[in-house]
Write a protein that holds these residues in place. Structure first.
Motif, PDB file in Angstrom:
ATOM      1  N   ALA A 182      -5.519   2.707   7.003  1.00  0.00           N
ATOM      2  CA  ALA A 182      -4.544   2.406   5.751  1.00  0.00           C
ATOM      3  C   ALA A 182      -4.429   3.835   5.078  1.00  0.00           C
ATOM      4  CB  ALA A 182      -5.136   1.106   5.056  1.00  0.00           C
ATOM      5  N   LYS A 183      -5.684   4.296   4.847  1.00  0.00           N
ATOM      6  CA  LYS A 183      -5.809   5.450   3.979  1.00  0.00           C
ATOM      7  C   LYS A 183      -4.912   6.357   4.384  1.00  0.00           C
ATOM      8  CE  LYS A 183     -10.184   4.261   1.698  1.00  0.00           C
ATOM      9  NZ  LYS A 183     -11.647   4.323   1.526  1.00  0.00           N
ATOM     10  N   ALA A 184      -4.961   6.492   5.772  1.00  0.00           N
ATOM     11  CA  ALA A 184      -4.328   7.532   6.374  1.00  0.00           C
ATOM     12  C   ALA A 184      -2.865   7.452   6.314  1.00  0.00           C
ATOM     13  CB  ALA A 184      -4.613   7.881   7.902  1.00  0.00           C
ATOM     14  N   LEU A 185      -2.568   6.186   6.307  1.00  0.00           N
ATOM     15  CA  LEU A 185      -1.050   5.674   6.308  1.00  0.00           C
ATOM     16  C   LEU A 185      -0.496   6.174   4.789  1.00  0.00           C
ATOM     17  CD1 LEU A 185       1.584   4.545   7.189  1.00  0.00           C
ATOM     18  CD2 LEU A 185       0.862   2.320   6.522  1.00  0.00           C
ATOM     19  N   ASP A 186      -1.454   5.914   3.605  1.00  0.00           N
ATOM     20  CA  ASP A 186      -1.049   6.291   2.281  1.00  0.00           C
ATOM     21  C   ASP A 186      -0.625   7.622   2.562  1.00  0.00           C
ATOM     22  OD1 ASP A 186      -1.455   3.423   1.602  1.00  0.00           O
ATOM     23  OD2 ASP A 186      -3.468   3.835   0.732  1.00  0.00           O
ATOM     24  N   ARG A 187      -1.436   8.672   2.929  1.00  0.00           N
ATOM     25  CA  ARG A 187      -1.423   9.787   2.972  1.00  0.00           C
ATOM     26  C   ARG A 187       0.110  10.382   3.530  1.00  0.00           C
ATOM     27  NH1 ARG A 187      -6.880  10.012   3.526  1.00  0.00           N
ATOM     28  NH2 ARG A 187      -6.799  10.013   5.756  1.00  0.00           N
ATOM     29  N   MET A 188       0.292   9.751   4.807  1.00  0.00           N
ATOM     30  CA  MET A 188       1.517  10.168   5.700  1.00  0.00           C
ATOM     31  C   MET A 188       2.799   9.796   4.720  1.00  0.00           C
ATOM     32  SD  MET A 188       0.682   8.435   9.256  1.00  0.00           S
ATOM     33  CE  MET A 188      -1.038   8.194   9.853  1.00  0.00           C
ATOM     34  N   LEU A 189       2.695   8.653   3.968  1.00  0.00           N
ATOM     35  CA  LEU A 189       3.941   8.193   3.360  1.00  0.00           C
ATOM     36  C   LEU A 189       3.859   8.770   2.008  1.00  0.00           C
ATOM     37  CD1 LEU A 189       3.756   4.274   4.103  1.00  0.00           C
ATOM     38  CD2 LEU A 189       5.093   5.926   5.146  1.00  0.00           C
ATOM     39  N   ALA A 190       3.133   9.305   1.485  1.00  0.00           N
ATOM     40  CA  ALA A 190       3.198   9.954   0.276  1.00  0.00           C
ATOM     41  C   ALA A 190       4.507  10.692  -0.036  1.00  0.00           C
ATOM     42  CB  ALA A 190       1.994  10.489  -0.251  1.00  0.00           C
ATOM     43  N   PRO A 191       5.321  10.687  -1.054  1.00  0.00           N
ATOM     44  CA  PRO A 191       5.028  10.098  -2.211  1.00  0.00           C
ATOM     45  C   PRO A 191       5.939   8.418  -2.000  1.00  0.00           C
ATOM     46  CG  PRO A 191       7.268  11.290  -2.504  1.00  0.00           C
ATOM     47  CD  PRO A 191       6.494  11.730  -0.966  1.00  0.00           C
ATOM     48  N   ARG A 192       6.020   8.070  -0.780  1.00  0.00           N
ATOM     49  CA  ARG A 192       6.588   6.637  -0.729  1.00  0.00           C
ATOM     50  C   ARG A 192       5.233   5.734  -0.410  1.00  0.00           C
ATOM     51  NH1 ARG A 192      10.841   6.116   4.136  1.00  0.00           N
ATOM     52  NH2 ARG A 192      11.407   4.178   3.053  1.00  0.00           N
ATOM     53  N   ASN A 193       5.498   4.415  -0.640  1.00  0.00           N
ATOM     54  CA  ASN A 193       4.470   3.540  -0.466  1.00  0.00           C
ATOM     55  C   ASN A 193       4.652   2.513   0.420  1.00  0.00           C
ATOM     56  OD1 ASN A 193       2.046   4.308  -2.246  1.00  0.00           O
ATOM     57  ND2 ASN A 193       3.454   4.084  -3.861  1.00  0.00           N
ATOM     58  N   VAL A 194       3.811   1.659   0.680  1.00  0.00           N
ATOM     59  CA  VAL A 194       4.027   0.630   1.618  1.00  0.00           C
ATOM     60  C   VAL A 194       4.579  -0.512   0.573  1.00  0.00           C
ATOM     61  CG1 VAL A 194       2.941  -1.598   2.729  1.00  0.00           C
ATOM     62  CG2 VAL A 194       2.292   0.739   3.501  1.00  0.00           C
TER      63      VAL A 194
END
Ligand code: B4P
Length: 197
Positions: free
Chosen positions: A93-105
């Protein structure tokens, strides 16, 4: 929008995501499907994942993170995305946050199904499809992994203020689809958070 479809093994993530994808024009990305395809093609990733999956364990975070990052980079950044089976650990989940930044789930749809019903569904699928990880031992290990490592992912999103929609996943496929559809429509229309649909 970026949505996650979440739940224990056999809760219907893949089943519902395939329908939601068409209806809402979302790009559907299932880590389970990607891994099964890698196994079928005998790729290096597939060879590494095959034994782990057949035992009902989770493949290593760094492997799955690389796969998701590469697939996300091929999707139009303005499109709606539905992730299915990922993230399955807080580290993912933390890795996904980094991948999506600046977007979010934007939302998480979590399918709730009692464990005895999950086991029945997976054993039934074993009889019909013979999937390598639908043996009784692998199913029990997948349930253990879910409780120990995956269920906490919901806390990660709640802590970040993401809408987590808990949906009753028991019932006819179309009935469950209708619950999922209503929940996503509310979110897409920007209505307030809904719970326990
Ligand atoms: P997945 O492919 O995600 O497998 P799953 O959890 O069993 O799938 P799902 O919940 O989507 O069940 P389905 O809709 O098919 O992962 C497989 C494995 O890949 C994992 O165990 C792991 O090893 C690895 N993996 C994947 N992602 C990973 C990650 N991020 N990190 C590490 N490892 C990862 O439904 C199941 C059955 O129920 C079907 O037969 C379906 O027809 C039936 N069903 C569905 N809805 C129903 C309903 N409403 N009523 C009755 N039956 C229903």
């Amino acid at each position: 929008m970026i949505g996650l479809i979440f739940g224990p093994p056999g809760s219907g993530k893949g089943t519902q995501a395939a329908r939601v994808e068409k209806e809402f024009g979302m790009s559907h990305l299932s880590t389970g499907e990607i891994l099964r395809s890698e196994v079928a093609h005998g790729s290096a990733v597939g060879n590494e994942a095959a034994r782990i999956m057949a035992a009902g364990d989770l493949v290593p975070d760094d492997l799955i993170d690389r796969i998701v990052e590469s697939r996300l980079s091929r999707i139009d950044p303005t499109s709606n995305v539905l992730l299915d089976g990922f993230p399955r650990t807080t580290e993912q989940a933390k890795a996904l946050d980094r991948m999506l930044a600046p977007r979010n789930v934007d939302f998480v749809v979590s399918l709730d199904v009692p464990e005895d019903a999950l086991i029945d569904r997976l054993l039934h699928r074993a009889a019909v499809e013979g999937r390598a990880d639908d043996t009784r031992d692998a199913i029990m290990e997948r349930m253990r992994e879910y409780h120990h490592r995956t269920a906490v992912v919901l806390d990660h999103y709640r802590g970040r203020g993401v809408s987590v929609l808990e949906i009753d996943g028991v019932g006819d496929l179309d009935v469950v689809l209708d619950r999922v559809r209503q929940a996503i429509k509310k979110l897409m229309l920007g209505k307030p958070r809904a719970r326990g649909i």
